[in-house]
Design a protein around this motif. Structure first.
Motif, PDB file in Angstrom:
ATOM      1  N   LEU A   1      -8.458   2.769 -16.397  1.00  0.00           N
ATOM      2  CA  LEU A   1      -7.951   1.927 -15.940  1.00  0.00           C
ATOM      3  C   LEU A   1      -7.333   1.017 -17.118  1.00  0.00           C
ATOM      4  O   LEU A   1      -6.218   0.624 -16.896  1.00  0.00           O
ATOM      5  CB  LEU A   1      -9.610   0.545 -16.289  1.00  0.00           C
ATOM      6  CG  LEU A   1     -10.345   1.537 -14.791  1.00  0.00           C
ATOM      7  CD1 LEU A   1     -11.658   0.232 -15.156  1.00  0.00           C
ATOM      8  CD2 LEU A   1      -9.499   0.834 -13.750  1.00  0.00           C
ATOM      9  N   ASN A   2      -7.202   1.205 -18.719  1.00  0.00           N
ATOM     10  CA  ASN A   2      -6.337   0.871 -19.480  1.00  0.00           C
ATOM     11  C   ASN A   2      -5.105   1.649 -19.488  1.00  0.00           C
ATOM     12  O   ASN A   2      -3.719   0.966 -20.181  1.00  0.00           O
ATOM     13  CB  ASN A   2      -6.933   0.488 -20.725  1.00  0.00           C
ATOM     14  CG  ASN A   2      -7.944  -0.956 -21.158  1.00  0.00           C
ATOM     15  OD1 ASN A   2      -7.645  -1.153 -20.800  1.00  0.00           O
ATOM     16  ND2 ASN A   2      -9.033  -0.071 -21.655  1.00  0.00           N
ATOM     17  N   SER A   3      -5.009   2.485 -18.601  1.00  0.00           N
ATOM     18  CA  SER A   3      -4.065   3.624 -18.905  1.00  0.00           C
ATOM     19  C   SER A   3      -3.215   3.509 -17.167  1.00  0.00           C
ATOM     20  O   SER A   3      -1.814   3.956 -17.404  1.00  0.00           O
ATOM     21  CB  SER A   3      -4.485   5.310 -19.009  1.00  0.00           C
ATOM     22  OG  SER A   3      -5.180   5.353 -20.506  1.00  0.00           O
ATOM     23  N   ILE A   4      -3.244   2.621 -16.192  1.00  0.00           N
ATOM     24  CA  ILE A   4      -3.041   2.730 -14.924  1.00  0.00           C
ATOM     25  C   ILE A   4      -2.940   1.068 -14.529  1.00  0.00           C
ATOM     26  O   ILE A   4      -3.680   0.351 -15.248  1.00  0.00           O
ATOM     27  CB  ILE A   4      -3.795   3.372 -14.247  1.00  0.00           C
ATOM     28  CG1 ILE A   4      -5.555   3.585 -13.527  1.00  0.00           C
ATOM     29  CG2 ILE A   4      -3.490   4.877 -14.291  1.00  0.00           C
ATOM     30  CD1 ILE A   4      -4.845   1.475 -12.928  1.00  0.00           C
ATOM     31  N   GLU A   5      -1.680   1.475 -13.680  1.00  0.00           N
ATOM     32  CA  GLU A   5      -1.140   0.092 -13.228  1.00  0.00           C
ATOM     33  C   GLU A   5      -1.512  -0.040 -11.837  1.00  0.00           C
ATOM     34  O   GLU A   5      -0.813   1.047 -11.355  1.00  0.00           O
ATOM     35  CB  GLU A   5       0.257  -1.219 -13.787  1.00  0.00           C
ATOM     36  CG  GLU A   5      -0.257  -1.434 -14.695  1.00  0.00           C
ATOM     37  CD  GLU A   5       0.836  -2.597 -15.353  1.00  0.00           C
ATOM     38  OE1 GLU A   5       2.096  -2.392 -14.466  1.00  0.00           O
ATOM     39  OE2 GLU A   5       1.035  -2.925 -15.753  1.00  0.00           O
ATOM     40  N   CYS A   6      -1.770  -0.579 -10.575  1.00  0.00           N
ATOM     41  CA  CYS A   6      -2.247   0.028  -9.307  1.00  0.00           C
ATOM     42  C   CYS A   6      -1.182  -1.336  -8.707  1.00  0.00           C
ATOM     43  O   CYS A   6      -2.082  -3.004  -9.206  1.00  0.00           O
ATOM     44  CB  CYS A   6      -3.575   0.186  -9.277  1.00  0.00           C
ATOM     45  SG  CYS A   6      -4.321  -0.504  -9.482  1.00  0.00           S
ATOM     46  N   ASP A   7      -1.293  -2.134  -7.762  1.00  0.00           N
ATOM     47  CA  ASP A   7      -0.763  -2.522  -6.607  1.00  0.00           C
ATOM     48  C   ASP A   7      -2.111  -3.711  -6.379  1.00  0.00           C
ATOM     49  O   ASP A   7      -2.606  -4.740  -6.022  1.00  0.00           O
ATOM     50  CB  ASP A   7      -0.351  -2.483  -5.360  1.00  0.00           C
ATOM     51  CG  ASP A   7       1.078  -2.854  -6.237  1.00  0.00           C
ATOM     52  OD1 ASP A   7       1.677  -2.821  -6.778  1.00  0.00           O
ATOM     53  OD2 ASP A   7       2.131  -1.309  -5.310  1.00  0.00           O
ATOM     54  N   THR A   8      -2.859  -1.700  -6.026  1.00  0.00           N
ATOM     55  CA  THR A   8      -4.649  -2.565  -5.045  1.00  0.00           C
ATOM     56  C   THR A   8      -5.827  -1.544  -5.768  1.00  0.00           C
ATOM     57  O   THR A   8      -5.399  -0.214  -5.827  1.00  0.00           O
ATOM     58  CB  THR A   8      -4.190  -2.225  -3.300  1.00  0.00           C
ATOM     59  OG1 THR A   8      -3.665  -2.945  -2.790  1.00  0.00           O
ATOM     60  CG2 THR A   8      -5.779  -2.568  -3.288  1.00  0.00           C
TER      61      THR A   8
END
Length: 277
Positions: free
Chosen positions: A36-43
């Protein structure tokens, strides 16, 4: 500094996780937190069994990393990520809050996600398909004695591997994949999920529940199971072109499977009650 850190993160239009089982001693929260700390997402889609209320009723367990996972999810919601939660059977208490928003997290019974390739996916946890697998105890949810034994083997195998410098390995998944009745139950679940996708006239279905990560295309329906964070340590992600990938994330990270959904023939669509942009 924050912008620089965010620039190093992989961005996805959508990410799916399920069967985290926070509050259960075999939850691999540290790996999930790293993901989770390694990614970003719109949804960010939470496809059920995020918190294991069943396990905590039997024996309360809450590692600090479990709180950190919840805090990370909430922080993403505060930072602008749309977080959609579809409760499962182990956290079914939250089904009382369907169509409400709790701490910035939307709660739904099921959902329709539309990919960048304009393909529509039905999102459900998957316990509605239990009737297809109920005859088989080997594929039962966490808490069943047979499954607990597999997790016991998994736990001690990886403790020994870690001592000798080995990476994480899901012995439980390896054993299940070689038990005939377990394979039958998994196939029956997948067939039931694909049938539901056809019934709702969508391009695919994304679910969890059985702790068996998979992407496959059958009869022009894309079946996706995002796996779990007890055995498999897997998540589904959508790339910018609409491609769906299944990622494994533990000591090592890799793409396990993928599906180019742009070639799927779209069925005659029915108007969904809700859809994601």
């Amino acid at each position: 500094m924050t912008e620089q850190l965010n620039a190093n993160k992989q961005h996805y239009p959508a990410v799916w996780i399920s069967d985290v089982h926070l509050g259960f001693k075999d939850c691999k929260a540290e790996y999930l937190l790293d993901f989770l700390n390694s990614i970003e997402c719109d949804t960010l889609y939470l496809v059920g069994d995020i918190v294991d209320l069943w396990s905590m009723k039997r024996q309360f367990y809450w590692h600090p990393s479990h709180y950190q996972v919840l805090n990370c999810i909430q922080q993403k919601a505060l930072d602008g990520t749309r977080v959609i939660y579809i409760p499962g059977n182990h956290d079914e208490t939250f089904r009382h809050y369907v169509d409400q928003t709790i701490f910035g997290v939307e709660v739904h019974q099921q959902y329709i996600h539309t990919t960048k390739a304009n393909k529509r996916f039905l999102l459900v946890h998957g316990d509605d398909f239990d009737i297809a697998t109920r005859y088989n105890k080997l594929i039962s949810i966490a808490g069943d004695a047979g499954y607990d034994f597999l997790l016991f083997l998994n736990r001690w195998t990886n403790r020994i591997r870690k001592v000798f410098g080995g990476n994480y390995y899901s012995l439980a998944a390896y054993i299940k994949a070689r038990v005939h009745k377990a394979r039958e139950a998994i196939a029956a679940f997948e067939d039931a999920a694909i049938h539901e996708a056809k019934k709702q006239k969508v391009d695919g279905i994304i679910c969890g529940h059985i702790h068996h990560p998979k992407i496959k295309v059958e009869d022009d329906i894309v079946y996706c199971n995002d796996g779990d964070w007890i055995e498999s340590c897997t998540a589904l992600v959508e790339q910018q072109n609409g491609k769906i990938e299944l990622l494994h994330w533990s000591d090592t990270q890799k793409v396990l499977e993928s599906a180019d959904v742009t070639s799927i023939v779209t069925p005659t669509a029915v108007k969904p009650n809700k859809s994601a942009a």
